[in-house]
Write a protein that holds these residues in place. Sequence first.
Motif, PDB file in Angstrom:
ATOM      1  N   ALA A 145      34.764  78.667 -59.101  1.00  0.00           N
ATOM      2  CA  ALA A 145      34.216  77.844 -58.031  1.00  0.00           C
ATOM      3  C   ALA A 145      34.809  78.305 -56.688  1.00  0.00           C
ATOM      4  O   ALA A 145      34.160  78.231 -55.654  1.00  0.00           O
ATOM      5  CB  ALA A 145      34.534  76.374 -58.292  1.00  0.00           C
ATOM      6  N   ASP A 146      35.953  78.853 -56.746  1.00  0.00           N
ATOM      7  CA  ASP A 146      36.651  79.337 -55.550  1.00  0.00           C
ATOM      8  C   ASP A 146      36.436  80.843 -55.459  1.00  0.00           C
ATOM      9  O   ASP A 146      36.564  81.556 -56.436  1.00  0.00           O
ATOM     10  CB  ASP A 146      38.131  78.968 -55.693  1.00  0.00           C
ATOM     11  N   LYS A 147      36.144  81.409 -54.182  1.00  0.00           N
ATOM     12  CA  LYS A 147      35.853  82.820 -53.989  1.00  0.00           C
ATOM     13  C   LYS A 147      37.102  83.659 -54.226  1.00  0.00           C
ATOM     14  O   LYS A 147      37.012  84.750 -54.790  1.00  0.00           O
ATOM     15  CB  LYS A 147      35.318  83.056 -52.576  1.00  0.00           C
ATOM     16  N   ASN A 148      38.265  83.237 -53.832  1.00  0.00           N
ATOM     17  CA  ASN A 148      39.515  83.969 -54.047  1.00  0.00           C
ATOM     18  C   ASN A 148      39.799  84.105 -55.552  1.00  0.00           C
ATOM     19  O   ASN A 148      40.257  85.148 -56.009  1.00  0.00           O
ATOM     20  CB  ASN A 148      40.682  83.265 -53.385  1.00  0.00           C
ATOM     21  N   ALA A 149      39.494  83.082 -56.286  1.00  0.00           N
ATOM     22  CA  ALA A 149      39.719  83.109 -57.731  1.00  0.00           C
ATOM     23  C   ALA A 149      38.781  84.107 -58.370  1.00  0.00           C
ATOM     24  O   ALA A 149      39.163  84.819 -59.305  1.00  0.00           O
ATOM     25  CB  ALA A 149      39.520  81.716 -58.331  1.00  0.00           C
ATOM     26  N   GLN A 150      37.557  84.248 -57.881  1.00  0.00           N
ATOM     27  CA  GLN A 150      36.599  85.196 -58.430  1.00  0.00           C
ATOM     28  C   GLN A 150      37.094  86.621 -58.206  1.00  0.00           C
ATOM     29  O   GLN A 150      37.003  87.467 -59.097  1.00  0.00           O
ATOM     30  CB  GLN A 150      35.224  85.034 -57.744  1.00  0.00           C
TER      31      GLN A 150
END
Length: 164
Positions: A145-150
Amino acid sequence: MNLVTPDLGLFFWALLTFSLVFFVLSRVAWKPIMQALKERETSIEQALASAEKARQEMAKLTADNEKLLDEARIERDRILKTAQKAADELREAEKERTTKEVAKMLDDARRVIQSEKQQAVNEIKAQISVLSVDIAEKLLRQQLADKNAQQALAQQMVNDLKIN
């Protein structure tokens, strides 16, 4: 005393009468009487011989009957032994057949149980994999859900690919 002493005339007539009766009887009756006695003696001897022969035949028949009875007993014993042996063999064959059938049934049951066990394990694995995919999907949605996590996940996967 006259009765006790014989008179010569009485003696003569008595002797004459006796001689006459003896002569007539010897001519007329003596031969048939003697012949009848001889026939009687012969028939008695024949009857005794016949009785002895019959006794001997009865003894022989009794011995033959005993021999036949002994042979029949021996034959009966032989037949009984043969029948007992056949019954034992039949019983043993039936026992062997039953043992084989039971062993086959047990093997079939084991195969069925093994097959059902394998099927159950496969179903559980399939369910686990579906659940694992569902859980992974939910976790990835939550983490991605988070771009940094992706980006961090993509970087980690690239690093894992290089190592392998």
